[in-house]
Motif scaffolding. Structure first.
Motif, mmCIF file in Angstrom:
data_model
loop_
_atom_site.group_PDB
_atom_site.id
_atom_site.type_symbol
_atom_site.label_atom_id
_atom_site.label_comp_id
_atom_site.label_asym_id
_atom_site.label_seq_id
_atom_site.Cartn_x
_atom_site.Cartn_y
_atom_site.Cartn_z
ATOM 1 N N PRO A 1 9.837 -9.083 86.573
ATOM 2 C CA PRO A 1 8.668 -9.665 87.242
ATOM 3 C C PRO A 1 8.831 -11.105 87.707
ATOM 4 O O PRO A 1 8.286 -11.490 88.742
ATOM 5 N N LYS A 2 9.580 -11.913 86.951
ATOM 6 C CA LYS A 2 9.672 -13.328 87.289
ATOM 7 C C LYS A 2 10.998 -13.710 87.946
ATOM 8 O O LYS A 2 11.345 -14.890 88.001
ATOM 9 N N ILE A 3 11.723 -12.723 88.437
ATOM 10 C CA ILE A 3 12.989 -13.006 89.114
ATOM 11 C C ILE A 3 12.936 -12.473 90.539
ATOM 12 O O ILE A 3 12.637 -11.296 90.758
ATOM 13 N N THR A 4 13.211 -13.345 91.489
ATOM 14 C CA THR A 4 13.265 -12.969 92.906
ATOM 15 C C THR A 4 14.660 -13.280 93.428
ATOM 16 O O THR A 4 15.152 -14.396 93.255
ATOM 17 N N ILE A 5 15.282 -12.289 94.033
ATOM 18 C CA ILE A 5 16.615 -12.469 94.610
ATOM 19 C C ILE A 5 16.565 -12.074 96.083
ATOM 20 O O ILE A 5 16.103 -10.983 96.422
ATOM 21 N N GLN A 6 17.032 -12.968 96.931
ATOM 22 C CA GLN A 6 17.104 -12.704 98.361
ATOM 23 C C GLN A 6 18.524 -12.927 98.863
ATOM 24 O O GLN A 6 19.230 -13.799 98.355
ATOM 25 N N VAL A 7 18.899 -12.161 99.851
ATOM 26 C CA VAL A 7 20.224 -12.283 100.455
ATOM 27 C C VAL A 7 20.088 -12.895 101.845
ATOM 28 O O VAL A 7 19.237 -12.469 102.632
ATOM 29 N N LEU A 8 20.932 -13.867 102.128
ATOM 30 C CA LEU A 8 20.974 -14.495 103.450
ATOM 31 C C LEU A 8 22.203 -13.944 104.185
ATOM 32 O O LEU A 8 23.324 -14.361 103.923
#
Length: 287
Positions: free
Chosen positions: A203-210
């Protein structure tokens, strides 16, 4: 009042409070120095968290001087006591330099970390195999024992993501290069990417790829991290690491510049769900 297990952050909270209380009392550092019968430099050390506050100075001089209500004294005294304890990472002082020990202390007591990674997976998201592969390819000559100790520290840092009752909120933007660089071999990379997918489900981890096709972006200058804390009045810290140390940027305009850069990177990156799909697809390529 702040609640944290990190003496570094207890020290930071108390330092911010001492500055606030002094200013509200209409006093300057020289006035406090006179009351303490010490140098202005010592007062400055207290107010910048460079040194823990001496308990006697706090309850016999500072709190009365600032006219702090007696009912609030226990909060400040407890903070001073906690600030003088040792963090678990400080027992590794032989291999963890002081400049990075400060970072770990801030990270372990933070409530939010936003990080842009350009070359390697952020430390909090690394697997054991990935950590060992990175350390063995570093430019610093290390013995096997030193590598194991450094790996132990890095892996222990991850516990903050499971902290009870309030896990660290982590938001990471990863350049596509991070995912495609073959660290430790195909099996190690597959395990690392699968771990990222698993962590992204918390819930408290956000991962995004550029992705590469986004072209030029604010992160081309290099990786950085913005650390935030739970209490009001603290703007946080922007951290930029180099080979021989790290820069702790605490001026409002410095922090804002990195927060704006992170916001732009997040906007350019794939959405979290799309990022997970992207990572899963790459993990399959390593089979």
């Amino acid at each position: 009042m702040v609640e944290t297990a990190s003496p570094t952050v207890w020290r930071r909270w108390l330092a911010f409070e001492l500055v606030r209380l002094r200013k509200e009392a209409g006093l300057e550092q020289k006035d406090v120095a006179k009351a303490l019968r010490c140098t202005v430099a010592k007062v400055s050390y207290y107010e910048t968290a460079e040194r823990p506050v001496v308990l006697r100075d706090l309850d016999e001089v500072l709190l009365p001087l600032f006219k702090v209500p007696k009912s609030q004294w226990p909060d400040y005294i407890d903070a001073a006591k906690h600030s003088r304890t040792k963090g678990w990472w400080e027992s590794y002082s032989e291999i963890v330099p002081s400049w990075f020990s400060l970072y770990v202390g801030l990270e372990q007591g933070a409530n939010q970390v936003q990080t842009y990674a350009a070359q390697a997976v952020p430390g909090l998201l690394q697997t054991s195999d990935y950590v060992h592969a990175l350390l063995r390819r570093g430019t610093t000559e290390r013995t096997d024992d030193e590598i194991e100790q450094m790996a132990t520290v890095r892996l222990a840092r991850r516990a903050v993501l499971e902290r009870e009752p309030d896990p660290l909120r982590l938001w990471a933007v990863l350049d596509e290069a991070v995912l495609r660089r073959l660290v430790g071999g195909r099996e190690v990379m597959r395990g690392q990417l699968e771990h990222l997918v698993k962590m992204a489900g918390k819930p408290k981890i956000t991962i995004q790829v550029l992705p590469f096709d986004r072209g030029a972006h604010p992160g081309v200058i290099g990786p950085f991290t913005v650390i935030g804390f739970a209490w009001s009045g603290d703007p946080g810290v922007a951290y930029v690491e180099h080979r021989a140390g790290g820069f702790y940027l605490e001026q409002p305009h410095e922090i804002e510049a990195h927060e704006v850069a992170f916001a732009h990177l997040s906007a350019l990156a794939l959405a979290p769900d799309e990022s997970v799909t992207f990572i899963e697809r790459l993990a399959e390529e390593y089979r």
